[in-house]
Design a protein around this motif. Structure first.
Motif, PDB file in Angstrom:
ATOM      1  N   LEU A 102      19.274  25.449 -11.614  1.00 47.96           N
ATOM      2  CA  LEU A 102      18.165  26.159 -10.989  1.00 47.96           C
ATOM      3  C   LEU A 102      18.647  27.497 -10.449  1.00 47.96           C
ATOM      4  O   LEU A 102      19.855  27.729 -10.293  1.00 47.96           O
ATOM      5  CB  LEU A 102      17.566  25.330  -9.853  1.00 47.96           C
ATOM      6  N   LEU A 103      17.701  28.363 -10.135  1.00 49.52           N
ATOM      7  CA  LEU A 103      17.999  29.676  -9.562  1.00 49.52           C
ATOM      8  C   LEU A 103      17.650  29.681  -8.085  1.00 49.52           C
ATOM      9  O   LEU A 103      16.556  29.261  -7.705  1.00 49.52           O
ATOM     10  CB  LEU A 103      17.197  30.757 -10.293  1.00 49.52           C
ATOM     11  N   GLU A 104      18.587  30.144  -7.265  1.00 47.98           N
ATOM     12  CA  GLU A 104      18.317  30.349  -5.838  1.00 47.98           C
ATOM     13  C   GLU A 104      18.016  31.823  -5.600  1.00 47.98           C
ATOM     14  O   GLU A 104      18.767  32.695  -6.042  1.00 47.98           O
ATOM     15  CB  GLU A 104      19.525  29.933  -4.998  1.00 47.98           C
ATOM     16  N   VAL A 105      16.922  32.085  -4.904  1.00 47.99           N
ATOM     17  CA  VAL A 105      16.520  33.452  -4.569  1.00 47.99           C
ATOM     18  C   VAL A 105      16.371  33.550  -3.055  1.00 47.99           C
ATOM     19  O   VAL A 105      15.615  32.792  -2.452  1.00 47.99           O
ATOM     20  CB  VAL A 105      15.188  33.831  -5.255  1.00 47.99           C
ATOM     21  N   VAL A 106      17.089  34.487  -2.449  1.00 43.15           N
ATOM     22  CA  VAL A 106      17.011  34.705  -1.006  1.00 43.15           C
ATOM     23  C   VAL A 106      16.515  36.127  -0.762  1.00 43.15           C
ATOM     24  O   VAL A 106      17.138  37.097  -1.207  1.00 43.15           O
ATOM     25  CB  VAL A 106      18.374  34.500  -0.322  1.00 43.15           C
ATOM     26  N   VAL A 107      15.366  36.240  -0.090  1.00 46.39           N
ATOM     27  CA  VAL A 107      14.775  37.532   0.219  1.00 46.39           C
ATOM     28  C   VAL A 107      15.095  37.876   1.671  1.00 46.39           C
ATOM     29  O   VAL A 107      14.779  37.113   2.588  1.00 46.39           O
ATOM     30  CB  VAL A 107      13.245  37.506   0.004  1.00 46.39           C
ATOM     31  N   PRO A 115      15.330  35.397   6.711  1.00 44.86           N
ATOM     32  CA  PRO A 115      15.270  35.432   5.244  1.00 44.86           C
ATOM     33  C   PRO A 115      14.486  34.239   4.710  1.00 44.86           C
ATOM     34  O   PRO A 115      14.389  33.192   5.349  1.00 44.86           O
ATOM     35  CB  PRO A 115      16.747  35.364   4.824  1.00 44.86           C
ATOM     36  N   ARG A 116      13.935  34.401   3.525  1.00 47.54           N
ATOM     37  CA  ARG A 116      13.214  33.322   2.856  1.00 47.54           C
ATOM     38  C   ARG A 116      13.977  32.909   1.600  1.00 47.54           C
ATOM     39  O   ARG A 116      14.414  33.757   0.824  1.00 47.54           O
ATOM     40  CB  ARG A 116      11.799  33.757   2.494  1.00 47.54           C
ATOM     41  N   ARG A 117      14.091  31.595   1.428  1.00 45.84           N
ATOM     42  CA  ARG A 117      14.840  31.055   0.298  1.00 45.84           C
ATOM     43  C   ARG A 117      13.886  30.326  -0.650  1.00 45.84           C
ATOM     44  O   ARG A 117      13.024  29.562  -0.210  1.00 45.84           O
ATOM     45  CB  ARG A 117      15.924  30.085   0.777  1.00 45.84           C
ATOM     46  N   TYR A 118      14.051  30.567  -1.946  1.00 41.12           N
ATOM     47  CA  TYR A 118      13.212  29.950  -2.962  1.00 41.12           C
ATOM     48  C   TYR A 118      14.097  29.359  -4.061  1.00 41.12           C
ATOM     49  O   TYR A 118      15.227  29.810  -4.277  1.00 41.12           O
ATOM     50  CB  TYR A 118      12.266  30.983  -3.584  1.00 41.12           C
ATOM     51  N   LEU A 119      13.550  28.375  -4.772  1.00 42.71           N
ATOM     52  CA  LEU A 119      14.181  27.833  -5.965  1.00 42.71           C
ATOM     53  C   LEU A 119      13.264  28.094  -7.155  1.00 42.71           C
ATOM     54  O   LEU A 119      12.042  27.944  -7.051  1.00 42.71           O
ATOM     55  CB  LEU A 119      14.428  26.326  -5.831  1.00 42.71           C
ATOM     56  N   ILE A 227       4.492  36.451  -4.841  1.00 42.64           N
ATOM     57  CA  ILE A 227       4.514  36.728  -3.408  1.00 42.64           C
ATOM     58  C   ILE A 227       4.721  38.229  -3.231  1.00 42.64           C
ATOM     59  O   ILE A 227       5.661  38.800  -3.789  1.00 42.64           O
ATOM     60  CB  ILE A 227       5.658  35.976  -2.703  1.00 42.64           C
ATOM     61  N   ASN A 228       3.843  38.868  -2.474  1.00 39.91           N
ATOM     62  CA  ASN A 228       4.016  40.281  -2.154  1.00 39.91           C
ATOM     63  C   ASN A 228       4.756  40.403  -0.824  1.00 39.91           C
ATOM     64  O   ASN A 228       4.329  39.837   0.188  1.00 39.91           O
ATOM     65  CB  ASN A 228       2.666  40.994  -2.080  1.00 39.91           C
ATOM     66  N   HIS A 229       5.852  41.100  -0.837  1.00 40.92           N
ATOM     67  CA  HIS A 229       6.662  41.271   0.359  1.00 40.92           C
ATOM     68  C   HIS A 229       6.681  42.742   0.764  1.00 40.92           C
ATOM     69  O   HIS A 229       6.701  43.629  -0.086  1.00 40.92           O
ATOM     70  CB  HIS A 229       8.103  40.820   0.104  1.00 40.92           C
ATOM     71  N   ILE A 232      11.321  44.884   2.208  1.00 40.51           N
ATOM     72  CA  ILE A 232      12.453  44.082   1.744  1.00 40.51           C
ATOM     73  C   ILE A 232      13.717  44.928   1.779  1.00 40.51           C
ATOM     74  O   ILE A 232      13.719  46.081   1.346  1.00 40.51           O
ATOM     75  CB  ILE A 232      12.203  43.550   0.323  1.00 40.51           C
ATOM     76  N   ALA A 233      14.784  44.354   2.263  1.00 40.08           N
ATOM     77  CA  ALA A 233      16.083  45.020   2.223  1.00 40.08           C
ATOM     78  C   ALA A 233      16.837  44.646   0.954  1.00 40.08           C
ATOM     79  O   ALA A 233      17.431  45.505   0.288  1.00 40.08           O
ATOM     80  CB  ALA A 233      16.916  44.645   3.457  1.00 40.08           C
ATOM     81  N   SER A 234      16.834  43.355   0.603  1.00 39.74           N
ATOM     82  CA  SER A 234      17.589  42.926  -0.572  1.00 39.74           C
ATOM     83  C   SER A 234      17.043  41.599  -1.094  1.00 39.74           C
ATOM     84  O   SER A 234      16.373  40.852  -0.373  1.00 39.74           O
ATOM     85  CB  SER A 234      19.072  42.774  -0.242  1.00 39.74           C
ATOM     86  N   ILE A 235      17.373  41.326  -2.351  1.00 44.98           N
ATOM     87  CA  ILE A 235      17.017  40.070  -3.000  1.00 44.98           C
ATOM     88  C   ILE A 235      18.288  39.530  -3.643  1.00 44.98           C
ATOM     89  O   ILE A 235      18.858  40.168  -4.527  1.00 44.98           O
ATOM     90  CB  ILE A 235      15.920  40.268  -4.060  1.00 44.98           C
ATOM     91  N   GLN A 236      18.733  38.375  -3.173  1.00 40.01           N
ATOM     92  CA  GLN A 236      19.974  37.783  -3.661  1.00 40.01           C
ATOM     93  C   GLN A 236      19.662  36.647  -4.626  1.00 40.01           C
ATOM     94  O   GLN A 236      18.827  35.789  -4.339  1.00 40.01           O
ATOM     95  CB  GLN A 236      20.799  37.252  -2.492  1.00 40.01           C
ATOM     96  N   CYS A 237      20.338  36.644  -5.771  1.00 41.12           N
ATOM     97  CA  CYS A 237      20.120  35.611  -6.787  1.00 41.12           C
ATOM     98  C   CYS A 237      21.457  34.999  -7.195  1.00 41.12           C
ATOM     99  O   CYS A 237      22.433  35.725  -7.425  1.00 41.12           O
ATOM    100  CB  CYS A 237      19.438  36.202  -8.020  1.00 41.12           C
TER     101      CYS A 237
END
Length: 265
Positions: A102-107, A115-119, A227-229, A232-237
């Motif tokens: 799976l992919l982890e995405v941290v906004v 921060p918000r974390r998604y899979l 999701i509209n944000h 945002i400073a960064s998006i980590q994947c």
């Protein structure tokens, strides 16, 4: 064993769901939508994607199996005519577990908020929600790799490499490769901006960080959830520690699945 059934909502899928529930209950299994050990998805890949997000909080305890009721579903092993056999397998046969990355995405936000974390099972896409170009620095393993300017970026899992990533010209990756893939959407290449112009495949221990240069509204899509944000400073994947577990009752090799999805009539 506890089970749950997810339906696409059309008449064919709903009729199959009723059949599955009735038959599994007759075999002594228990329908439990809160804590299922197996989730049967009836519909298409979108139905299974939704089921994955509904149960993403209990991936270690829940396995998924798909029945496709329309065009061939990439995640679905079974067709409606085989539902009776599937029911008997679920009720009587221990299933093999096949795990996909799976992919982890941290906004992270410019104002320092939580921060918000998604899979993601398929992919995450990043675009400017105002229709202008996305401009960001792309860091890999903490080092700046390039400054991207274009329509957006798609970061996909190996199983998701057959979806949007493939439409962007990305490679198809086998799910046994714990990795992620970065594909460009209409990048701008001139004397000011220069990108690699090819998809990048990163291994499990590498992290991709997108640092927004123009801090406009950014649209982040996780699979089919948009999701509209703002700010945002960064998006980590990176490759997530969690994996999705599929219940396999018979062999269905990945390359056979690819062939039947894209080549065989």
């Amino acid at each position: 064993m506890n089970y749950a059934v997810a339906s696409r909502g059309d008449s064919i899928s709903d009729a199959l769901v009723e059949q599955i529930i009735r038959s599994l209950n007759e075999f002594g299994l228990t329908e439990n939508k809160e804590e299922p050990e197996i989730v049967i998805s009836v519909g298409g890949d979108g139905t299974l994607l939704q089921a994955f997000h509904d149960y993403s909080h209990r991936l270690e305890e829940t396995a998924f199996v798909g029945v496709h009721t329309g065009h061939l579903g990439f995640y679905a092993d079974w067709i409606p005519d085989e539902v009776e056999n599937l029911i008997i397998h679920i009720a009587k046969t221990p299933f093999q577990v096949v795990e996909y990355p799976l992919l982890e995405v941290v906004v992270r936000y410019a104002d320092g908020s939580t921060p918000r974390r998604y899979l993601a099972l398929n992919e995450a896409t990043v675009k400017n929600s105002q229709g202008s170009s996305l401009v960001c620095n792309v860091e890999i393993k903490g080092e700046t790799f390039e400054t991207f300017r274009g329509d957006g970026l798609c970061i996909s899992t190996p199983s998701g490499s057959t979806a949007y990533n493939k439409a962007l010209g990305g490679a198809i990756l086998h799910p046994s490769l714990a990795s992620l893939q970065i594909s460009e959407m209409a990048s701008i290449n001139n004397r000011v901006y220069r990108t690699i112009g090819s998809p990048l495949v990163l291994p499990q221990h590498h992290t991709c960080l997108l640092k927004l240069i123009q801090n406009d509204d950014v649209q982040v899509t996780i699979d089919h959830h948009t999701i509209n944000h703002q700010e945002i400073a960064s998006i980590q994947c990176r490759v997530a520690e969690e994996q999705i577990r599929f219940a396999r009752f018979r062999p269905f090799p990945f390359w056979k699945r690819v062939k039947e999805s894209f080549i065989s009539e």
